[in-house]
Design a protein around this motif. Sequence first.
Motif, short mmCIF file in Angstrom:
data_model
loop_
_atom_site.label_atom_id
_atom_site.label_comp_id
_atom_site.label_asym_id
_atom_site.label_seq_id
_atom_site.Cartn_x
_atom_site.Cartn_y
_atom_site.Cartn_z
N GLN A 76 0.52 -1.23 -0.13
CA GLN A 76 0.17 0.03 -0.19
C GLN A 76 1.18 1.40 -0.26
N LEU A 77 2.03 0.97 0.84
CA LEU A 77 2.68 2.36 0.76
C LEU A 77 3.94 3.26 -0.34
N ARG A 78 4.09 1.59 -0.95
CA ARG A 78 4.82 2.04 -2.13
C ARG A 78 3.67 2.14 -3.48
N LYS A 79 2.67 1.55 -3.63
CA LYS A 79 1.37 1.77 -4.40
C LYS A 79 0.48 3.43 -4.03
N GLU A 80 1.22 3.65 -3.33
CA GLU A 80 0.20 5.28 -2.57
C GLU A 80 1.20 6.24 -2.96
N LEU A 81 2.60 6.07 -2.43
CA LEU A 81 3.92 7.19 -3.14
C LEU A 81 4.32 6.77 -4.10
N ASP A 82 3.64 5.65 -5.19
CA ASP A 82 4.48 5.62 -6.19
C ASP A 82 6.21 5.48 -5.86
N LEU A 83 6.43 4.54 -5.33
CA LEU A 83 7.90 3.98 -4.45
C LEU A 83 7.98 2.83 -5.86
N TYR A 84 8.20 3.06 -6.96
CA TYR A 84 8.32 2.65 -7.86
C TYR A 84 9.60 1.39 -8.51
N ALA A 85 10.66 1.68 -7.79
CA ALA A 85 11.68 1.02 -7.67
C ALA A 85 12.70 0.21 -6.51
N SER A 86 12.67 -0.60 -6.30
CA SER A 86 13.18 -0.97 -5.36
C SER A 86 14.90 -1.26 -5.37
N LEU A 87 15.65 -0.85 -3.99
CA LEU A 87 17.06 -1.03 -4.58
C LEU A 87 17.57 -1.36 -3.56
N VAL A 88 17.71 -3.18 -3.36
CA VAL A 88 18.89 -3.25 -2.37
C VAL A 88 20.33 -4.01 -3.07
N HIS A 89 21.41 -4.04 -1.45
CA HIS A 89 22.68 -4.42 -2.65
C HIS A 89 23.47 -4.71 -1.80
N CYS A 90 23.44 -6.22 -2.01
CA CYS A 90 23.86 -7.28 -1.38
C CYS A 90 25.53 -7.39 -1.85
N SER A 91 26.73 -7.02 -1.28
CA SER A 91 27.77 -6.71 -1.01
C SER A 91 28.53 -7.81 0.22
N ASN A 92 29.78 -8.12 -0.29
CA ASN A 92 30.79 -8.69 0.51
C ASN A 92 30.70 -7.57 2.00
#
Length: 378
Positions: free
Chosen positions: A125-141
């Motif tokens: 709901q939060l993502r749609k209501e605020l149009d947070l269209y990009a999720s970014l996850v940084h996976c590094s050692n």
Amino acid sequence: MASRARWAVKKLTSPLLRSKMFSPASDVAALNQSRSVTYMPRPGDGTPRAVTLIPGEGIGPLVTGAVVDVMEAMHAPVYFETYEMKSTMEKVPAEVIESIKRNKVCLKGGLPTPVGGGVSSLNVQLRKELDLYASLVHCSNLPGLPTRHDNVNIVVIRENTEGEYAGLEHEVVPGVVESLKVITKFCSERIAKYAFEYAYLNNRKTVTAVHKANIMKLADGLFLESCREVAKKYKGIKYNEIIVDNCCMQLVSKPEQFDVMVTPNLYGNLVANTAAGIAGGTGVMPGGNVGAEYAIFEQGASAGNVGNVRLVEQKKANPVAVLLSSAMMLRHLQFPAFADRLEQAVISVIREGKYRTKDLGGSSTTQEIVDAVIANLG
């Protein structure tokens, strides 16, 4: 070449890309070794910024409380407006949406979604209501944290508003349920643009699109078509495509081959959690959700430990992921020096190895990690 440079400067001033959403140890180390000019702020840049804080449930209040303590200790120019939310709520309270729209930035603890039943996900709901269209996850050692694979430095960029998460389900007849997967050219193009702009501005070399177009020829075919069109505009960035099942196999066997990955909604969730497990676990992976106007920062990969009653009772939840996510938030707010200090302090604690929570092979409490980070702030 000059026009390209002007384009880059212009893009860096946009709300979407000001975040420069990255927080790897390697990038911080390289930055410190090469920096020869101090950050030159504009007048007023040091004005404290309001941030909406949603502690969440389970371990959420513990780990977001850790962020508040560290921010206070380092005198970071932010202050928090706190709002309580419960996963059993039918919808996100209006005052929470108003606060995020006013402040533009939010830090959030975990909010589990009940399995089955009629309660929709407050996270979606939060993502749609605020149009947070990009999720970014940084996976590094992280230095000093042993993992099965070395040289892992993957950024998973996931479309956040449609796909299987559109929530369009209905029962056709008793015993038969239809669930619609929605893919649009508009959303596919803008997530592809975000992935390539991120790669360009962070000196990344390759963008890989993850898909299942061999089976879902129209839906995932449209996603791929959009990615290919955007890729043509970035001649200096290599573009690859990989089928999602092969992608999962490649991730667990040779994760170092991946750089930036762009995915539809569901695949991104699976890929990000797999990459996080390979690089050290969900407890140390930062992430955020960003749109043209607003951003929410939180633990990057699955918050499956949110409801762990034992962790809450023993107060031994791992705050590293949310601390690193808050460093991303500080960079998004254009407080780079504070972001650097926080990241370096967290990385120093991990490297020393004296204080670690159970998921990292230790027995430290959340507060012991917080105290160690504060002691390393310098």
